[in-house]
Design an enzyme around this catalytic site. Structure first.
Site, PDB file in Angstrom:
ATOM      1  N   GLY A  14       0.838  -1.207   0.000  1.00 25.09           N
ATOM      2  CA  GLY A  14       0.000   0.000   0.000  1.00 25.09           C
ATOM      3  C   GLY A  14       0.865   1.247   0.000  1.00 25.09           C
ATOM      4  NE  ARG A  75      -2.153  -4.494  -1.086  1.00 27.03           N
ATOM      5  CZ  ARG A  75      -1.784  -3.753  -0.053  1.00 27.03           C
ATOM      6  NH1 ARG A  75      -0.694  -4.054   0.614  1.00 27.03           N
ATOM      7  NH2 ARG A  75      -2.501  -2.715   0.327  1.00 27.03           N
ATOM      8  CG  ASP A 106       4.647  -7.336   8.339  1.00 29.42           C
ATOM      9  OD1 ASP A 106       5.671  -7.007   8.962  1.00 29.42           O
ATOM     10  OD2 ASP A 106       3.963  -8.348   8.579  1.00 29.42           O
ATOM     11  CB  THR A 128       2.579   0.878   6.260  1.00 31.20           C
ATOM     12  OG1 THR A 128       1.205   0.695   6.641  1.00 31.20           O
ATOM     13  CG2 THR A 128       3.451   0.475   7.430  1.00 31.20           C
ATOM     14  CG  ASP A 130      -1.843  -0.029   8.084  1.00 23.30           C
ATOM     15  OD1 ASP A 130      -2.710   0.824   7.833  1.00 23.30           O
ATOM     16  OD2 ASP A 130      -1.671  -1.048   7.381  1.00 23.30           O
ATOM     17  CG  ASP A 132       1.066  -2.530  10.465  1.00 23.06           C
ATOM     18  OD1 ASP A 132       1.938  -1.960   9.778  1.00 23.06           O
ATOM     19  OD2 ASP A 132       0.258  -3.340   9.965  1.00 23.06           O
ATOM     20  NE  ARG A 174      -2.342  -4.512   5.959  1.00 20.94           N
ATOM     21  CZ  ARG A 174      -2.679  -4.827   4.713  1.00 20.94           C
ATOM     22  NH1 ARG A 174      -3.329  -5.930   4.476  1.00 20.94           N
ATOM     23  NH2 ARG A 174      -2.326  -4.076   3.709  1.00 20.94           N
TER      24      ARG A 174
HETATM   25  O1  F6P Z   1      -1.571  -1.193   4.741  1.00 21.02           O
HETATM   26  C1  F6P Z   1      -2.134   0.001   4.329  1.00 21.02           C
HETATM   27  C2  F6P Z   1      -3.609  -0.167   4.073  1.00 21.02           C
HETATM   28  O2  F6P Z   1      -4.136   1.080   3.657  1.00 21.02           O
HETATM   29  C3  F6P Z   1      -4.431  -0.726   5.243  1.00 21.02           C
HETATM   30  O3  F6P Z   1      -4.721   0.258   6.210  1.00 21.02           O
HETATM   31  C4  F6P Z   1      -5.636  -1.258   4.546  1.00 21.02           C
HETATM   32  O4  F6P Z   1      -6.225  -2.304   5.290  1.00 21.02           O
HETATM   33  C5  F6P Z   1      -5.063  -1.785   3.252  1.00 21.02           C
HETATM   34  O5  F6P Z   1      -3.833  -1.110   3.038  1.00 21.02           O
HETATM   35  C6  F6P Z   1      -5.933  -1.565   2.038  1.00 21.02           C
HETATM   36  O6  F6P Z   1      -5.337  -2.174   0.961  1.00 21.02           O
HETATM   37  P1  F6P Z   1      -5.753  -1.937  -0.565  1.00 21.02           P
HETATM   38  O7  F6P Z   1      -5.234  -0.584  -0.964  1.00 21.02           O
HETATM   39  O8  F6P Z   1      -5.092  -3.028  -1.299  1.00 21.02           O
HETATM   40  O9  F6P Z   1      -7.243  -1.956  -0.605  1.00 21.02           O
END
Ligand code: F6P
Length: 333
Positions: A14, A75, A106, A128, A130, A132, A174
């Site tokens: 992300g 990803r 991560d 990120t 998050d 995290d 997340r």
């Molecule tokens: O890890 C960053 C994040 O924005 C999280 O907060 C969220 O759960 C996820 O990515 C969303 O992913 P995507 O952009 O693939 O929908």
């Protein structure tokens, strides 16, 4: 020690505001050290597909203020496979890449570990929204995402206050509640629901709204971390239990965009700089972390098993701000 002549930089997973500042720092530190810098587009998938562009001073100019990532991100499920990883190693050989700076979270670092085990030196930079990542107190993007969510919630509060309503706002994060708790403190939320704390709906939501009402409030703000579950569901339960018709807002990807804050630009620049210094100094297979304001290099294997807990003292602070002094308020009537 093998001389480092050319490095690659990529952003993966992300996106996070400040990634561009990190890319710029990597490229400019490399160039200042006599090292060429290749930008790998679309994360690990780009390394598999030889999707790259040479970076120079100019190509990373004027990107500090831009959200997102100029290198694109992805990803990659192919990179999870041995086959994909071997293709990535082949690209490194073909391009003469002596080391890689991988900017992400991560998943990015699990990819970095796999590649390092196949002999490619990698240094990770945590980015990120998050926040995290266990080995570091701070990840690039968190501050900007907090500020964006706060701005949105301040706007919501205006209309909730006018209509005397209850707002349920879902924020990202997340499986972690860092974003929700920081934002909840900053907006003076009636309640904050985080995955790290088991939800007792009566105590954590219903009683909070009731107490807030007793204190004279006529509008309420409930911040829900996405890891707790759907804000829509929480909204339905609030309607049933308290009898007020809430308005639900899922902030979603709004939180990932926008101009990076001062903190994110500065942190990203320091981290990007430190990542190249590590590679140039012969140190690799580590994550650039910040602990107590200091930059550290943590071995990837160690970093991936490190855990970071939500600071529950902050949760207590949030509750105290909402409900401290309520008893004296009541007796004054
Ligand atoms: O890890 C960053 C994040 O924005 C999280 O907060 C969220 O759960 C996820 O990515 C969303 O992913 P995507 O952009 O693939 O929908």
């Amino acid at each position: 020690m093998k001389e480092i002549k050319r490095i690659g930089v990529l952003t993966s997973g992300g996106d996070a505001p400040g990634m561009n500042a990190a890319v710029r720092a990597v490229a400019r530190t490399a160039l200042a050290s006599g090292i060429e810098c290749v930008g790998i587009r679309r994360g690990w998938q780009g390394l598999i597909n030889s999707d790259f562009t040479l970076l120079n001073r100019e190509s990373v100019g004027h990107i500090l203020s831009r959200g997102g990532t100029i290198l694109y991100t992805a990803r990659s499920s192919e990179f999870m496979t041995k086959e994909g990883q071997k293709k990535a190693v082949a690209t490194c050989k073909m391009l003469g890449i002596d080391g890689i700076v991988a900017i992400g979270g991560d998943g990015t670092f699990r990819g970095a570990l796999a590649l390092s085990r196949l002999g490619v030196p990698v240094v990770g930079v945590p980015a990120t929204i998050d926040n995290d990542i266990g080995c570091t107190h701070y990840t690039i993007g968190f501050d900007t995402a907090c500020n964006t969510a706060i701005e949105c919630i301040d706007r919501l509060r205006d209309t909730m206050q006018s209509h005397e309503r209850c707002s349920i706002v879902e924020v990202m994060g997340r499986n972690a509640g860092f974003l929700a708790l920081y934002v909840g403190i900053a907006v003076g939320a009636t309640a904050v629901l985080v995955p790290e704390k088991e939800l007792d709906f009566q105590r954590d939501v219903v009683e909070r709204i009731q107490e807030s009402r007793l204190a004279g409030n006529t509008h309420f703000m409930i911040v829900v971390a996405e890891g707790v579950g759907s804000a829509v569901e929480i909204g339905k339960q609030v309607h049933e239990a308290v009898g007020i018709e809430p308005r639900v807002t899922v902030l979603g990807h709004i939180q990932r965009g926008g101009t990076p804050s001062a903190r994110d630009r500065e942190t990203a620049t320091r981290m990007g700089y430190s990542a190249v210094k590590a590679l140039a100094g012969g140190r690799s297979n580590c994550i650039i972390a910040i602990q107590g304001g200091e930059i550290l290099e943590i071995p990837i294997e160690e970093a991936l098993v490190m855990k970071k807990s939500l600071q529950m003292d902050r949760y207590e602070i949030m509750e105290t701000m909402q409900f401290g002094g309520i008893a004296s308020h009541r007796t004054s009537f």
